[in-house]
Enzyme design. Structure first.
Site, mmCIF file in Angstrom:
data_model
loop_
_atom_site.group_PDB
_atom_site.id
_atom_site.type_symbol
_atom_site.label_atom_id
_atom_site.label_comp_id
_atom_site.label_asym_id
_atom_site.label_seq_id
_atom_site.Cartn_x
_atom_site.Cartn_y
_atom_site.Cartn_z
ATOM 1 N N GLY A 1 44.055 -81.082 -71.330
ATOM 2 C CA GLY A 1 43.200 -80.024 -71.871
ATOM 3 C C GLY A 1 42.142 -80.561 -72.828
ATOM 4 O O GLY A 1 42.133 -81.757 -73.153
ATOM 5 N N CYS B 1 51.223 -79.427 -76.953
ATOM 6 C CA CYS B 1 49.854 -78.908 -76.974
ATOM 7 C C CYS B 1 49.541 -78.035 -75.756
ATOM 8 O O CYS B 1 48.451 -77.495 -75.639
ATOM 9 C CB CYS B 1 48.883 -80.100 -77.052
ATOM 10 S SG CYS B 1 47.165 -79.659 -77.245
ATOM 11 N N ILE C 1 48.264 -71.506 -72.855
ATOM 12 C CA ILE C 1 47.371 -70.665 -72.035
ATOM 13 C C ILE C 1 47.122 -69.346 -72.761
ATOM 14 O O ILE C 1 47.858 -68.994 -73.700
ATOM 15 C CB ILE C 1 48.002 -70.339 -70.653
ATOM 16 C CG1 ILE C 1 49.373 -69.636 -70.807
ATOM 17 C CG2 ILE C 1 48.154 -71.612 -69.812
ATOM 18 C CD1 ILE C 1 49.905 -69.047 -69.508
ATOM 19 N N TYR D 1 50.005 -64.025 -77.162
ATOM 20 C CA TYR D 1 49.623 -65.354 -77.680
ATOM 21 C C TYR D 1 49.978 -65.473 -79.169
ATOM 22 O O TYR D 1 50.533 -66.491 -79.607
ATOM 23 C CB TYR D 1 48.128 -65.527 -77.455
ATOM 24 C CG TYR D 1 47.545 -66.884 -77.751
ATOM 25 C CD1 TYR D 1 47.561 -67.898 -76.800
ATOM 26 C CD2 TYR D 1 46.916 -67.141 -78.971
ATOM 27 C CE1 TYR D 1 46.978 -69.137 -77.059
ATOM 28 C CE2 TYR D 1 46.328 -68.371 -79.246
ATOM 29 C CZ TYR D 1 46.370 -69.366 -78.277
ATOM 30 O OH TYR D 1 45.784 -70.580 -78.548
#
Ligand code: CAA
Length: 252
Positions: A17, A93, A96, A158
């Site tokens: 990422g 790490c 999404i 999230y």
């Protein structure tokens, strides 16, 4: 202050990422042997990671696995240990987003985010923790988010997962602190990355107005903080949540 991670083996989930690939590069430059995980080898982000590493002269091994699946994570850790040696540094790490206001959020959006962002931390940490304790040295860094600290409209899933990551950090730090192992959280603010670029432009501009630093963060801002937490010099920093957010959210 020179950071020397020579002979340390680092596993970085979400290594392909935007933020993860910088973390891999920084740990490599500090001397570590780095293994970056990605979900699958044949994806645009994995190919991009290989390209960026090559351009920057950074050598990162790639280990593809599903962080949300405990068996897949345990098998990947076994594979890393067989090929390169015991994991000294783990950076969680992988993450999404599936943004939607709660009234519109379906269970899949909830489950996917909790699985990839929070279950993953259990799945990857459990197989490495015993070895770190036995060797008397280890560094675990969980990449959370400003939105786990302050909440964010459209991110109940999230924000819950990211807040949960720091709960995990605080609890595990107490379990392992006597044995030379540290567990810390880094909470990035809004970092220039595909995740932020996916936010509608009008909302993104409003977010930018709320950042006292007057800019989005850069992946290297996070990579530098993580590298410090992995160093010898950070041995007494344990159970902390390091905010790297341009003063967008401050707390005592
Ligand atoms: N606070 C209060 N109200 C808000 C709001 C906010 N922050 N954002 C939107 N609203 C309001 C709108 O003004 C609108 O009001 P009206 O109906 O009165 O016009 C209403 O809420 C919109 O509600 P909808 O149900 O129609 O929402 P939507 O389905 O159109 O979109 C959303 C909602 C997808 C969550 C969108 O607002 C969005 O993308 N928000 C950004 C979320 C965000 O910041 N994500 C971070 C991604 S980056 C990341 O996560 C990395 C990191 O760690 C920082």
């Amino acid at each position: 202050m020179e950071i020397n991670l020579k002979n340390r083996i680092a596993l970085v989930t979400g290594g392909s990422g935007a933020i993860g690939s910088f973390i891999c590069a920084y740990l490599y430059r500090a001397g570590a042997k780095v293994i970056g995980s990605c979900h699958a080898l044949d994806t645009p982000s994995a190919r991009e990671m290989v390209k960026v590493c090559k351009e920057q002269g950074v050598h990162v091994e790639i280990e593809p696995f599903d962080v949300g699946d405990p068996d897949s994570a345990a098998a990947a850790v076994r594979n890393v240990e067989k090929n390169w040696g015991p994991v000294d540094i783990l950076v969680n790490c992988a993450g999404i987003t599936r943004d939607a206001p709660l009234r519109k959020m379906n269970h899949d959006q909830w489950k996917q985010v909790l699985q990839v962002n929070l279950d993953s931390v259990f799945n990857t940490t459990q197989p490495v923790i015993e070895g770190m304790l036995a060797r008397g040295w280890g560094r675990i860094v969980n990449i959370s988010s400003i939105n786990g600290q302050k909440g964010q409209f459209g991110q109940t899933n999230y924000s819950a997962a990211k807040a949960g990551m720091h709960g995990f950090t605080m609890a595990l730090a107490q379990e392992v602190a006597r044995k030379g192992v540290t567990v810390n959280t880094v909470s990035p603010g809004y970092i220039d990355s595909p995740m932020i670029r996916a936010v509608p432009e009008n909302i993104r501009n409003k977010i930018l107005e709320g950042i006292p630093a007057g800019r989005f963060g850069e992946p290297r801002d996070i990579a530098a903080a993580v590298t410090f937490l992995c160093s010898e010099q950070a041995a007494f920093v344990n159970g902390a949540n390091l905010a790297v957010n341009g003063a967008q959210f401050t707390s005592a």
